[in-house]
Write a protein that holds these residues in place. Structure first.
Motif, PDB file in Angstrom:
ATOM      1  N   SER A 138     -28.197  13.628 -35.672  1.00  0.00           N
ATOM      2  CA  SER A 138     -27.080  13.729 -34.741  1.00  0.00           C
ATOM      3  C   SER A 138     -27.541  13.372 -33.346  1.00  0.00           C
ATOM      4  O   SER A 138     -28.737  13.405 -33.042  1.00  0.00           O
ATOM      5  CB  SER A 138     -26.501  15.145 -34.754  1.00  0.00           C
ATOM      6  N   ALA A 139     -26.602  13.001 -32.492  1.00  0.00           N
ATOM      7  CA  ALA A 139     -26.915  12.697 -31.102  1.00  0.00           C
ATOM      8  C   ALA A 139     -26.949  13.989 -30.301  1.00  0.00           C
ATOM      9  O   ALA A 139     -26.320  14.982 -30.665  1.00  0.00           O
ATOM     10  CB  ALA A 139     -25.872  11.740 -30.528  1.00  0.00           C
ATOM     11  N   ILE A 140     -27.690  13.970 -29.210  1.00  0.00           N
ATOM     12  CA  ILE A 140     -27.831  15.151 -28.360  1.00  0.00           C
ATOM     13  C   ILE A 140     -27.029  14.930 -27.079  1.00  0.00           C
ATOM     14  O   ILE A 140     -27.272  13.978 -26.332  1.00  0.00           O
ATOM     15  CB  ILE A 140     -29.309  15.411 -28.023  1.00  0.00           C
ATOM     16  N   TYR A 141     -26.068  15.810 -26.842  1.00  0.00           N
ATOM     17  CA  TYR A 141     -25.207  15.723 -25.660  1.00  0.00           C
ATOM     18  C   TYR A 141     -25.624  16.702 -24.576  1.00  0.00           C
ATOM     19  O   TYR A 141     -25.472  16.423 -23.386  1.00  0.00           O
ATOM     20  CB  TYR A 141     -23.751  15.991 -26.049  1.00  0.00           C
ATOM     21  N   SER A 142     -26.101  17.845 -24.971  1.00  0.00           N
ATOM     22  CA  SER A 142     -26.602  18.865 -24.053  1.00  0.00           C
ATOM     23  C   SER A 142     -27.445  19.823 -24.874  1.00  0.00           C
ATOM     24  O   SER A 142     -27.524  19.693 -26.095  1.00  0.00           O
ATOM     25  CB  SER A 142     -25.456  19.611 -23.354  1.00  0.00           C
ATOM     26  N   VAL A 143     -28.071  20.760 -24.202  1.00  0.00           N
ATOM     27  CA  VAL A 143     -28.960  21.691 -24.875  1.00  0.00           C
ATOM     28  C   VAL A 143     -28.534  23.127 -24.549  1.00  0.00           C
ATOM     29  O   VAL A 143     -28.329  23.450 -23.381  1.00  0.00           O
ATOM     30  CB  VAL A 143     -30.412  21.455 -24.422  1.00  0.00           C
TER      31      VAL A 143
ATOM     32  N   GLN B  56     -27.040  11.293 -25.666  1.00  0.00           N
ATOM     33  CA  GLN B  56     -25.755  11.038 -25.032  1.00  0.00           C
ATOM     34  C   GLN B  56     -25.691  11.806 -23.708  1.00  0.00           C
ATOM     35  O   GLN B  56     -26.669  11.884 -23.001  1.00  0.00           O
ATOM     36  CB  GLN B  56     -24.608  11.422 -25.968  1.00  0.00           C
ATOM     37  N   TRP B  57     -24.581  12.391 -23.387  1.00  0.00           N
ATOM     38  CA  TRP B  57     -24.420  13.137 -22.142  1.00  0.00           C
ATOM     39  C   TRP B  57     -23.233  14.085 -22.296  1.00  0.00           C
ATOM     40  O   TRP B  57     -22.341  13.871 -23.112  1.00  0.00           O
ATOM     41  CB  TRP B  57     -24.167  12.179 -20.973  1.00  0.00           C
ATOM     42  N   ASP B  58     -23.235  15.142 -21.510  1.00  0.00           N
ATOM     43  CA  ASP B  58     -22.108  16.067 -21.485  1.00  0.00           C
ATOM     44  C   ASP B  58     -21.289  15.879 -20.214  1.00  0.00           C
ATOM     45  O   ASP B  58     -20.077  16.058 -20.217  1.00  0.00           O
ATOM     46  CB  ASP B  58     -22.599  17.514 -21.581  1.00  0.00           C
TER      47      ASP B  58
ATOM     48  N   GLY C 223     -28.451  23.327 -19.198  1.00  0.00           N
ATOM     49  CA  GLY C 223     -28.773  22.488 -20.351  1.00  0.00           C
ATOM     50  C   GLY C 223     -28.041  21.160 -20.374  1.00  0.00           C
ATOM     51  O   GLY C 223     -28.095  20.434 -21.372  1.00  0.00           O
ATOM     52  N   ASP C 224     -27.377  20.823 -19.290  1.00  0.00           N
ATOM     53  CA  ASP C 224     -26.540  19.633 -19.235  1.00  0.00           C
ATOM     54  C   ASP C 224     -27.370  18.358 -19.130  1.00  0.00           C
ATOM     55  O   ASP C 224     -28.429  18.334 -18.517  1.00  0.00           O
ATOM     56  CB  ASP C 224     -25.613  19.736 -18.017  1.00  0.00           C
ATOM     57  N   ILE C 225     -26.870  17.293 -19.751  1.00  0.00           N
ATOM     58  CA  ILE C 225     -27.404  15.945 -19.566  1.00  0.00           C
ATOM     59  C   ILE C 225     -26.350  15.173 -18.779  1.00  0.00           C
ATOM     60  O   ILE C 225     -25.218  15.020 -19.232  1.00  0.00           O
ATOM     61  CB  ILE C 225     -27.704  15.259 -20.904  1.00  0.00           C
ATOM     62  N   ILE C 226     -26.727  14.710 -17.590  1.00  0.00           N
ATOM     63  CA  ILE C 226     -25.790  14.092 -16.656  1.00  0.00           C
ATOM     64  C   ILE C 226     -25.989  12.574 -16.656  1.00  0.00           C
ATOM     65  O   ILE C 226     -27.106  12.088 -16.474  1.00  0.00           O
ATOM     66  CB  ILE C 226     -25.993  14.655 -15.238  1.00  0.00           C
TER      67      ILE C 226
ATOM     68  N   VAL D 206     -35.000  19.041 -24.607  1.00  0.00           N
ATOM     69  CA  VAL D 206     -35.056  19.022 -26.068  1.00  0.00           C
ATOM     70  C   VAL D 206     -36.191  19.897 -26.581  1.00  0.00           C
ATOM     71  O   VAL D 206     -36.026  20.666 -27.535  1.00  0.00           O
ATOM     72  CB  VAL D 206     -35.221  17.575 -26.583  1.00  0.00           C
ATOM     73  N   GLN D 207     -37.349  19.811 -25.940  1.00  0.00           N
ATOM     74  CA  GLN D 207     -38.501  20.600 -26.367  1.00  0.00           C
ATOM     75  C   GLN D 207     -38.209  22.089 -26.261  1.00  0.00           C
ATOM     76  O   GLN D 207     -38.602  22.879 -27.125  1.00  0.00           O
ATOM     77  CB  GLN D 207     -39.714  20.249 -25.517  1.00  0.00           C
TER      78      GLN D 207
END
Length: 267
Positions: A45-50, A175-177, A202-205, A241-242
């Motif tokens: 799956s893709a990662i949008y946020s953590v 990806q991104w959130d 945990g956001d990916i911008i 991610v880690q």
């Protein structure tokens, strides 16, 4: 006729421990359920946020063409003392702008792949998808001296095939959130407000450093200042991610410990 059931102390003890263990397992699954969802075993799956309670976010920049915006963005990051960010570079851009790639690497920022051709990979054959990813991988490896393991697909486009092939090539699809929508050039204040109001732990911008995005470098200083004022720290995508993978390992370790506990009491 009356029947009487006699429970030995040993049986009562086993039942008691079984109930305690079940409650313990339920608690772990409940508390860590988000982590299990993000990194569950099965299809990639893709990662949008953590999922995290820590106030950390990852600033990410996509670059696919041009040379006017990357320098100013790097200037802002340096001036603001932001030492951790992730740049997703397309390989054709990287080949034609080796000095900018070198500057990004020298600054210590993380490099991810943005693929080779800027097309929707879901429209390609399996073999062509693999070729696009591996071609970019080889070029970025040669230019940066490091082997990338994160990829953001061109246009953010993917399907199950793309995820599977990327996973087989040891890539995580990122990806991104929070989408800044800076590529629309909607105005500096609009970009700032969109990022700052949507950002969460945990956001990916998603931001861009291509020439078509004319306002990103102007909005970035305020974005950094306002997020810091809210208590946020900046980390790389890999660090996000880690962090979650370590939590997920904790769940697995707890599950193993629970099984050993069951074995010890003969359940």
């Amino acid at each position: 006729m009356n029947y009487f059931y006699v429970f030995s102390g040993k049986k009562i003890k086993r039942i008691f421990f079984l109930i305690v263990a079940a409650l313990f397992a339920a608690g772990v699954v409940y508390v860590e359920s988000d982590n299990i969802t993000v990194f569950s075993e099965g299809s990639p799956s893709a990662i949008y946020s953590v999922p995290t309670e820590k106030k950390v976010v990852a600033l990410t920049f996509d670059i696919s063409w041009g040379e006017k915006r990357t320098g100013p963005i790097l200037d802002v990051l340096e001036q603001k003392g932001v030492k951790k960010a992730t740049f997703f570079l397309s390989s054709p851009w990287s080949k034609t702008h080796p000095d900018l790639v070198k500057r990004i690497v020298s600054a210590g920022y993380e490099i991810g792949s943005h693929g080779h051709k800027h097309v929707n990979y879901s429209s390609l054959s399996d073999e062509e998808i693999k070729k696009q990813i591996t071609t970019a991988h080889d070029i970025l490896g040669q230019l940066t001296g490091k082997q990338p393991n994160l990829i953001r697909m061109p246009n953010g486009d993917f399907d199950k095939r793309v995820l599977r092939i990327a996973n087989n090539l040891n890539y995580k699809v990122i990806q991104w959130d929070t989408d800044s929508l800076d590529w629309k050039n909607p105005g500096v204040d609009t970009i700032v407000n969109r990022v700052v109001n949507k950002a969460h732990p945990g956001d990916i911008i998603l931001l861009h450093a291509s020439d078509s995005c004319k306002q990103t470098h102007l909005a970035l200083p305020t974005i950094i200042d306002q997020l810091r004022a809210k208590g946020y720290e900046f980390v790389t995508v890999s660090e996000l991610v880690q962090q979650t993978e370590m939590k997920n390992k904790t769940i697995q370790d707890k599950t193993t410990m629970q099984q050993h506990f069951h074995d010890a009491i003969g359940l």
